[in-house]
Design an enzyme around this catalytic site. Sequence first.
Site, short mmCIF file in Angstrom:
data_model
loop_
_atom_site.label_atom_id
_atom_site.label_comp_id
_atom_site.label_asym_id
_atom_site.label_seq_id
_atom_site.Cartn_x
_atom_site.Cartn_y
_atom_site.Cartn_z
CG ASN A 98 47.48 27.20 46.88
OD1 ASN A 98 48.81 27.08 46.64
ND2 ASN A 98 46.73 28.49 46.28
N GLY A 112 50.92 44.54 39.47
CA GLY A 112 50.79 45.87 38.82
C GLY A 112 50.27 45.72 37.54
CG ASN A 169 50.85 38.86 49.74
OD1 ASN A 169 49.77 39.17 50.07
ND2 ASN A 169 51.49 38.09 48.74
CG ASN A 221 52.41 32.03 50.13
OD1 ASN A 221 51.81 31.63 49.22
ND2 ASN A 221 52.44 33.42 50.04
CE LYS A 271 46.44 37.59 50.23
NZ LYS A 271 47.19 39.06 49.41
#
Lengths: 292, 292
Positions: B197, B12, B102, B187, B179
Amino acid sequence: MRIGIIGGGSIGLLFAYYLSERFNVTIYTKTVVQAEEINQNGLFLVRSSKVHKTNVTSQCFDQWSGKEDLTFIAVKQYQLPDMIKQINIQQTQSTNFVFLQNGMGHLKLLKQLSAKTIYLSSVEHGAYKKYQNTVEHNGVGQARIALYQGELSLPTSIFSISHFPIVMEQDYYEMLLKKLVVNAIINPLTALLHVTNGEIIQNKHYFMVATNLFNEVVGILNIENSESYFNQVLEVCYNTSANRSSMLKDIEANRPTEIDAIVGYIIEEAEKKKMNAPICQMLYHFIKGSER
Amino acid sequence: MRIGIIGGGSIGLLFAYYLSERFNVTIYTKTVVQAEEINQNGLFLVRSSKVHKTNVTSQCFDQWSGKEDLTFIAVKQYQLPDMIKQINIQQTQSTNFVFLQNGMGHLKLLKQLSAKTIYLSSVEHGAYKKYQNTVEHNGVGQARIALYQGELSLPTSIFSISHFPIVMEQDYYEMLLKKLVVNAIINPLTALLHVTNGEIIQNKHYFMVATNLFNEVVGILNIENSESYFNQVLEVCYNTSANRSSMLKDIEANRPTEIDAIVGYIIEEAEKKKMNAPICQMLYHFIKGSER
């Protein structure tokens, strides 16, 4: 009677301490430093915050020749292949062996050993090696012993050591299988999730994974009375709920784990039987990947 | 053009900062404290260790009425059900919506929303909310946007903001699916294993699990050109190798994760199709069990 113990880890030190109450014990260590520490300062055991001391002889493993009547092998499963070769080279006298390893991966190695009598043991104690000559006895359980080959010849006095019960079992395979199932559930899950044994049954999501894992394992191992095996897993989680499993401690201390002897063995069994083992496979790689 | 942003988390704040370069932005936060902080001291963005400042209006979400032309929904997926109910109650003017969540769990919620035009977006930026009015832009990626319902009416100036590329996509389903697959691999594994990652592809054991997980996921989602999807997973791991995934950050900060929207969605798809999802199931419960 003389007893030799090969391996100065937590289980080796624990056995050395208690057996020294009745027998003449020599502990064979990997390093000279540890042997000297034990010889000079004694061997200490801490139980319920009280410290107990005993004197045992200690030597480096390259001095071992099998001169004791009974030899306990207290090295990790992954050290066994080299250890058995070395034993065959160094042994000049006839001794009987007791193997204390977790899992069942070591069974296939035993035929390489030149020995008349071999016992297998399933150790249900909680022990932590605090210093080179000090072991904490956190969980007083018992050691089960079963004959693997040869003739039964254990001295009766070995069965009456206080805080260190030793129980004879008839069937070595079933004895190890029970321990294997318990270890296969508790060890990889606690090591992966960094939680105590109790968390596996207290956390409903972890318990769900434990249940799925258990069903996969008993399916692969062809275990029929699975309910009693499941109850045993629950019992161990409950009775040792605040404990950190040996595999968790290994991961945290950057040591190799016994994942090959435990989950690796089950995966091998699945492959022999052409069965799938998706959960075991995944846990195996998680733990292997976390090993340093 | 006036833009409203609902949600004062990292995404945001990131959108608020960059969109304020071209538009009149109001950010609607959960707490009065955050709104006051932004109003009094401004909104800060840190990129490559340089601090940038902008001024935006901020209000508490209960002041939202839909008076802006375009409203970005930047709350977590698990906050959406309540949020959509509240939007329907508070909305007095007609606005268009862009959803930034997501996963694909939110698709089924959109029909509950009274709106003419809805866009969906797949955000490929790395952002971290350092303070209530400060966001770190760690990974400059892009935001993909596709029309979900209504008519395309985005201002052209939205497509030329420096360091904040916005790309139009034709097919919202394929956009979110890509995605979803990336998130479903990276994740949960990074969050469970507490690794960056890159570790997922650099550690051969973790890579083995990632590959098995990927195969299970594309099987369930019925993805045909799976090779391009796999390459995308590798690319993201490679390009963001030092990053900690949002789910790992959520676990470490004791926040709820988006596991339901990502792996939960895939498990639901498997159930609809009466397929097994052993790896997804296991990861789902590991993450759910780790949530505080």
